[in-house]
Design a protein around this motif. Structure first.
Motif, mmCIF file in Angstrom:
data_model
loop_
_atom_site.group_PDB
_atom_site.id
_atom_site.type_symbol
_atom_site.label_atom_id
_atom_site.label_comp_id
_atom_site.label_asym_id
_atom_site.label_seq_id
_atom_site.Cartn_x
_atom_site.Cartn_y
_atom_site.Cartn_z
ATOM 1 N N ASP A 96 9.209 2.032 -63.631
ATOM 2 C CA ASP A 96 10.518 1.196 -64.064
ATOM 3 C C ASP A 96 10.387 -0.005 -63.659
ATOM 4 O O ASP A 96 11.070 -0.708 -64.222
ATOM 5 C CB ASP A 96 11.709 2.226 -63.049
ATOM 6 C CG ASP A 96 11.366 2.243 -61.517
ATOM 7 O OD1 ASP A 96 10.222 2.554 -61.319
ATOM 8 O OD2 ASP A 96 12.332 2.067 -60.959
ATOM 9 N N ARG A 97 9.334 -0.686 -62.730
ATOM 10 C CA ARG A 97 9.345 -1.872 -62.412
ATOM 11 C C ARG A 97 8.731 -2.917 -63.541
ATOM 12 O O ARG A 97 8.806 -3.921 -63.481
ATOM 13 C CB ARG A 97 8.519 -2.115 -61.218
ATOM 14 C CG ARG A 97 9.388 -1.383 -60.057
ATOM 15 C CD ARG A 97 8.601 -1.565 -58.774
ATOM 16 N NE ARG A 97 9.332 -0.731 -57.677
ATOM 17 C CZ ARG A 97 9.054 -0.625 -56.481
ATOM 18 N NH1 ARG A 97 7.823 -1.246 -56.025
ATOM 19 N NH2 ARG A 97 9.514 -0.165 -55.416
ATOM 20 N N HIS A 98 8.157 -1.975 -64.575
ATOM 21 C CA HIS A 98 7.464 -2.546 -65.607
ATOM 22 C C HIS A 98 8.060 -2.269 -67.092
ATOM 23 O O HIS A 98 7.484 -2.262 -68.053
ATOM 24 C CB HIS A 98 6.095 -2.455 -65.593
ATOM 25 C CG HIS A 98 5.195 -2.428 -64.095
ATOM 26 N ND1 HIS A 98 4.982 -3.837 -63.816
ATOM 27 C CD2 HIS A 98 5.370 -1.814 -62.918
ATOM 28 C CE1 HIS A 98 4.750 -3.776 -62.570
ATOM 29 N NE2 HIS A 98 4.733 -2.654 -61.895
ATOM 30 N N LEU A 111 13.100 2.380 -68.593
ATOM 31 C CA LEU A 111 12.892 3.166 -67.437
ATOM 32 C C LEU A 111 13.689 2.538 -66.160
ATOM 33 O O LEU A 111 14.125 3.360 -65.485
ATOM 34 C CB LEU A 111 11.411 3.437 -67.049
ATOM 35 C CG LEU A 111 10.670 4.248 -67.965
ATOM 36 C CD1 LEU A 111 8.845 4.110 -67.689
ATOM 37 C CD2 LEU A 111 10.988 5.858 -68.082
ATOM 38 N N ALA A 112 13.701 1.393 -66.257
ATOM 39 C CA ALA A 112 14.307 0.744 -65.102
ATOM 40 C C ALA A 112 15.948 1.084 -65.190
ATOM 41 O O ALA A 112 16.649 1.285 -64.280
ATOM 42 C CB ALA A 112 14.418 -0.675 -65.298
ATOM 43 N N VAL A 115 15.300 4.730 -55.540
ATOM 44 C CA VAL A 115 14.784 5.230 -56.763
ATOM 45 C C VAL A 115 12.930 5.130 -56.422
ATOM 46 O O VAL A 115 12.565 4.199 -56.197
ATOM 47 C CB VAL A 115 15.071 4.597 -57.906
ATOM 48 C CG1 VAL A 115 14.106 5.238 -59.199
ATOM 49 C CG2 VAL A 115 16.557 5.192 -58.114
ATOM 50 N N ASN A 116 12.343 6.285 -56.751
ATOM 51 C CA ASN A 116 10.910 6.332 -56.801
ATOM 52 C C ASN A 116 10.695 7.046 -58.100
ATOM 53 O O ASN A 116 10.640 8.435 -58.187
ATOM 54 C CB ASN A 116 10.256 7.186 -55.711
ATOM 55 C CG ASN A 116 8.845 7.544 -55.808
ATOM 56 O OD1 ASN A 116 8.070 6.816 -56.441
ATOM 57 N ND2 ASN A 116 8.401 8.733 -55.044
ATOM 58 N N LEU A 117 10.363 5.993 -59.196
ATOM 59 C CA LEU A 117 10.124 6.789 -60.558
ATOM 60 C C LEU A 117 8.680 6.656 -60.948
ATOM 61 O O LEU A 117 8.059 5.855 -60.600
ATOM 62 C CB LEU A 117 11.079 6.031 -61.674
ATOM 63 C CG LEU A 117 11.037 6.540 -62.915
ATOM 64 C CD1 LEU A 117 12.548 5.977 -63.628
ATOM 65 C CD2 LEU A 117 9.973 5.818 -63.867
ATOM 66 N N ARG A 176 18.804 -1.904 -56.305
ATOM 67 C CA ARG A 176 17.526 -2.781 -56.518
ATOM 68 C C ARG A 176 16.473 -2.211 -56.400
ATOM 69 O O ARG A 176 15.371 -2.688 -56.920
ATOM 70 C CB ARG A 176 17.783 -3.838 -55.099
ATOM 71 C CG ARG A 176 18.867 -4.521 -55.045
ATOM 72 C CD ARG A 176 18.651 -5.704 -54.005
ATOM 73 N NE ARG A 176 18.152 -5.095 -52.806
ATOM 74 C CZ ARG A 176 19.132 -5.094 -51.872
ATOM 75 N NH1 ARG A 176 20.485 -4.898 -52.224
ATOM 76 N NH2 ARG A 176 18.648 -4.283 -50.829
ATOM 77 N N SER A 177 16.401 -0.822 -56.007
ATOM 78 C CA SER A 177 14.984 -0.200 -56.028
ATOM 79 C C SER A 177 14.636 0.198 -57.242
ATOM 80 O O SER A 177 13.289 0.426 -57.376
ATOM 81 C CB SER A 177 15.220 1.352 -54.988
ATOM 82 O OG SER A 177 16.072 2.095 -55.790
ATOM 83 N N SER A 178 15.225 0.122 -58.220
ATOM 84 C CA SER A 178 14.674 0.363 -59.637
ATOM 85 C C SER A 178 15.044 -0.880 -60.575
ATOM 86 O O SER A 178 15.924 -0.832 -61.322
ATOM 87 C CB SER A 178 15.549 1.543 -60.250
ATOM 88 O OG SER A 178 14.705 2.009 -61.613
#
Length: 303
Positions: free
Chosen positions: A90-92, A96-97, A111-113, A287-289
């Motif tokens: 999701d950071r890319h 997904l983000a 979030v841990n995607l 912020r986590s995603s």
């Protein structure tokens, strides 16, 4: 809300009363609109994004070679039975983000995607449990899940996963679940699960959502206590040269603990602290995603 779309004709109240934080739930077809978020095109683009953390694993054993330099190299290893795991994808990827942020906003948690591309006839990790509340969205092919309630360490944290006992010690019955493209599955935190793609290759999105815990309350209060003179002061010496006897040391510290506990109680009863904690937790989850976050993935993260 996204959660209402995913639940379909199952009332949200039933989900929270009977499933969330308690027991698994599988729903057919209601995640069909998410299929476009995770395709081979998505995976190959992320594979060729060097900043995206990539892991290769085959039936519980990690690939120890170098990171594939291209999607072609990754697909070659996939053909040899290796699952391609794109962590914090999701950071890319904007889509997904948005999925991660939406789930965090609706259910609250960090979030841990991860994106999983699993070859037919293989699994990724063996039996394991995760501390997060896990939402699996099947976007291509099919996957089979074996699920088992964790009675040995039902609410693990990241810090206590290394203390997780062997699943073979469990005596709880095994549940089975099969996901087709467009289906989704909720797995409560701590639940044992074993995943495989027995008949056809699979792509799925795994969203781990870590709700706030009492440990987070303690961490939050520590930031407040750092500004308190009472909590900054030095405590009486405990060394062998101390003028206090052991009995006197015990009494002094017992009195100190009682005093500090009283101050902590006052702080926790202040509604302003409650509001600050709620706001801090919500902000951390959103912020986590986020696109562009560069925090390295934990090496123990799994689906």
């Amino acid at each position: 809300m996204l959660i209402d779309t995913l639940l379909g004709d199952l009332p949200r109240s039933v989900f929270f009363q009977e499933h969330y934080l308690q027991q698994p739930l599988a729903r057919p077809s209601t995640a069909a609109k998410l299929r476009e978020l995770a395709t081979w095109d998505t995976a190959e683009r992320l594979i060729e994004t060097p900043a995206c953390d990539l892991l290769l694993v085959r039936d519980g054993k990690l690939w120890t070679g170098p990171r594939p330099a291209s999607a072609r190299e990754a697909r070659a290893l996939h053909a040899q039975g290796y699952s391609i795991v794109l962590r914090h994808a999701d950071r890319h990827d904007a889509g997904l983000a948005e999925l991660g942020r939406t789930l965090s906003a609706e259910l609250q948690g960090t979030v841990n995607l991860q994106l999983y591309c699993t070859p037919a006839g293989h699994g990724s990790f063996g039996w394991h449990c995760d501390p997060e509340e896990v939402f699996i969205f099947q976007t291509l092919g099919a996957k089979s899940y074996l699920l088992r309630r964790n009675t040995l360490n039902p609410t693990p944290l990241h810090e206590t996963l290394t203390d997780a006992p062997d699943v073979s010690r469990e005596r709880t019955p095994v549940q089975e679940c099969r996901l087709e493209a467009g289906d989704w599955l909720y797995i409560p935190g701590g639940y044992w699960h074993h995943v495989s793609a027995p008949e056809q290759e699979s792509i799925s999105i795994s969203v781990g959502l870590m709700p706030p815990t009492p440990i987070d309350v303690l961490d939050f209060l520590r930031t407040q206590l750092l500004r308190s003179r009472a909590w900054q002061r030095r405590l009486p010496p405990l060394g062998h040269a101390s003028p206090l006897s052991d009995a006197e040391k015990m009494e002094v510290y017992r009195s100190l603990f009682q005093e500090l506990g009283g101050e902590l109680k006052k702080m926790m009863e202040d509604p302003r602290q409650v509001l600050r904690f709620m706001a801090t937790s919500a902000s951390a989850g959103i912020r986590s995603s986020a696109l562009g976050l560069g925090t390295p993935a934990r090496r123990d993260e799994k689906d």
